[in-house]
Design a protein around this motif. Sequence first.
Motif, PDB file in Angstrom:
ATOM      1  N   GLN A   1       0.851  -1.176   0.000  1.00 11.10           N
ATOM      2  CA  GLN A   1       0.000   0.000   0.000  1.00 11.10           C
ATOM      3  C   GLN A   1       0.895   1.238   0.000  1.00 11.10           C
ATOM      4  N   VAL A   2       1.048   1.839  -1.166  1.00 10.66           N
ATOM      5  CA  VAL A   2       1.915   3.017  -1.346  1.00 10.66           C
ATOM      6  C   VAL A   2       3.330   2.676  -0.877  1.00 10.66           C
ATOM      7  N   ASP A   3       3.745   3.165   0.290  1.00 10.53           N
ATOM      8  CA  ASP A   3       5.098   2.905   0.765  1.00 10.53           C
ATOM      9  C   ASP A   3       5.105   1.958   1.966  1.00 10.53           C
ATOM     10  N   GLU A   4       4.011   1.205   2.168  1.00  8.47           N
ATOM     11  CA  GLU A   4       3.923   0.293   3.303  1.00  8.47           C
ATOM     12  C   GLU A   4       3.651  -1.137   2.843  1.00  8.47           C
ATOM     13  N   ARG A   5       4.131  -2.077   3.621  1.00 11.58           N
ATOM     14  CA  ARG A   5       3.844  -3.493   3.417  1.00 11.58           C
ATOM     15  C   ARG A   5       2.890  -3.921   4.526  1.00 11.58           C
ATOM     16  N   VAL A   6       1.665  -4.272   4.157  1.00 15.15           N
ATOM     17  CA  VAL A   6       0.645  -4.672   5.125  1.00 15.15           C
ATOM     18  C   VAL A   6       0.511  -6.189   5.107  1.00 15.15           C
ATOM     19  N   THR A   7       0.570  -6.794   6.284  1.00 16.90           N
ATOM     20  CA  THR A   7       0.364  -8.234   6.410  1.00 16.90           C
ATOM     21  C   THR A   7      -1.027  -8.480   6.967  1.00 16.90           C
ATOM     22  N   TRP A   8      -1.801  -9.295   6.254  1.00 13.89           N
ATOM     23  CA  TRP A   8      -3.151  -9.629   6.660  1.00 13.89           C
ATOM     24  C   TRP A   8      -3.179 -11.067   7.181  1.00 13.89           C
ATOM     25  N   LYS A   9      -3.956 -11.292   8.228  1.00 11.48           N
ATOM     26  CA  LYS A   9      -4.146 -12.644   8.750  1.00 11.48           C
ATOM     27  C   LYS A   9      -5.572 -13.087   8.425  1.00 11.48           C
TER      28      LYS A   9
ATOM     29  N   GLU B   1      -8.080  -9.808   8.925  1.00 12.68           N
ATOM     30  CA  GLU B   1      -7.727  -8.760   9.884  1.00 12.68           C
ATOM     31  C   GLU B   1      -6.282  -8.323   9.674  1.00 12.68           C
ATOM     32  N   GLU B   2      -6.015  -7.064   9.956  1.00 16.95           N
ATOM     33  CA  GLU B   2      -4.645  -6.564   9.805  1.00 16.95           C
ATOM     34  C   GLU B   2      -3.764  -7.141  10.896  1.00 16.95           C
ATOM     35  N   HIS B   3      -2.631  -7.684  10.477  1.00 14.11           N
ATOM     36  CA  HIS B   3      -1.691  -8.299  11.421  1.00 14.11           C
ATOM     37  C   HIS B   3      -0.508  -7.378  11.716  1.00 14.11           C
ATOM     38  N   SER B   4       0.014  -6.726  10.681  1.00  9.67           N
ATOM     39  CA  SER B   4       1.141  -5.806  10.882  1.00  9.67           C
ATOM     40  C   SER B   4       1.230  -4.848   9.700  1.00  9.67           C
ATOM     41  N   ARG B   5       1.968  -3.765   9.922  1.00 12.09           N
ATOM     42  CA  ARG B   5       2.155  -2.738   8.889  1.00 12.09           C
ATOM     43  C   ARG B   5       3.581  -2.221   9.026  1.00 12.09           C
ATOM     44  N   LYS B   6       4.313  -2.182   7.914  1.00 10.88           N
ATOM     45  CA  LYS B   6       5.721  -1.802   7.973  1.00 10.88           C
ATOM     46  C   LYS B   6       6.092  -0.977   6.753  1.00 10.88           C
ATOM     47  N   LEU B   7       6.900   0.069   6.976  1.00 10.44           N
ATOM     48  CA  LEU B   7       7.378   0.885   5.868  1.00 10.44           C
ATOM     49  C   LEU B   7       8.273   0.044   4.972  1.00 10.44           C
ATOM     50  N   LEU B   8       8.096   0.174   3.651  1.00  9.41           N
ATOM     51  CA  LEU B   8       8.930  -0.571   2.714  1.00  9.41           C
ATOM     52  C   LEU B   8      10.377  -0.084   2.743  1.00  9.41           C
ATOM     53  N   LYS B   9      10.545   1.226   2.961  1.00 11.58           N
ATOM     54  CA  LYS B   9      11.900   1.779   3.043  1.00 11.58           C
ATOM     55  C   LYS B   9      11.939   2.742   4.219  1.00 11.58           C
ATOM     56  N   GLU B  10      12.799   2.429   5.167  1.00 14.69           N
ATOM     57  CA  GLU B  10      12.907   3.279   6.342  1.00 14.69           C
ATOM     58  C   GLU B  10      13.445   4.648   5.947  1.00 14.69           C
ATOM     59  N   PRO B  11      12.862   5.735   6.473  1.00 14.12           N
ATOM     60  CA  PRO B  11      13.363   7.072   6.149  1.00 14.12           C
ATOM     61  C   PRO B  11      14.781   7.266   6.679  1.00 14.12           C
ATOM     62  N   LYS B  12      15.580   7.968   5.880  1.00 17.04           N
ATOM     63  CA  LYS B  12      16.958   8.216   6.295  1.00 17.04           C
ATOM     64  C   LYS B  12      17.002   9.220   7.448  1.00 17.04           C
TER      65      LYS B  12
END
Length: 233
Positions: free
Chosen positions: A115-123, A208-219
């Motif tokens: 999702q845009v710049d995030e990786r969403v994990t669904w359970k 249900e949403e399990h986790s959400r993580k930025l694809l690239k961490e901001p510098k």
Amino acid sequence: MCTKAVSVNVRTLSEKLQVPVAVPQTTGRTTGMENREDGDVLPTDLSPVITHHRPREIQYMRWGLVPATTVDLASVPAMFNARAETLTELRSFRDLIMTHRCLILNRGFYEHEKQVDERVTWKIRPVGEEFFYKAGLWTTWRGAGGQLIESFTMITCDPLDTAMSRVHHRMPIILNKAERRLWMNPNATKEQLLALLKPCAAEMYTIEEHSRKLLKEPKAPKKLKRDNDNLLF
């Protein structure tokens, strides 16, 4: 794509189904034997299945099909999933639907979405039942040195216009009670079996949403070098 599942507590499973658990014939990491919930099942792990050859017994097999005709294990491609649309065309799978069917048992599975710049994990979890019963195929490979690997692959399909289609473009074949009885019926015809390979009803699972993580961490911002001779304060 359908490569991470939620393990079952096999003791609970055995008591519920009132069937014994066979000693694994294949070596590997076994999930669900510990007295805990929500362990992860990954490809190459051993996971509980029930075959239509031995429907009154839970067996542990390796997730990732190793065709019986395999000569070199190192050359076997990943066969964690089998596409329902090409099941009868590929040599590795086409004969197994009539001879080597199984139910894959777990308490859920995960899918990932960008999702845009995030990786969403669904359970995805079952509704109305404790476990998912997924359609699979299995086989036995025997090496020249006596090594034995019993393995399975999970059949997947296009989710079409279902809730799963908003999460991923593939989903496992999840069977209801009547469908899994037919899947395990040794007298079922090929046409009957192929007709089962479709998306399940949306009422059979919840997402249900399990986790959400930025694809690239901001510098981290660069630290400014201070010139003590030009300070304004």
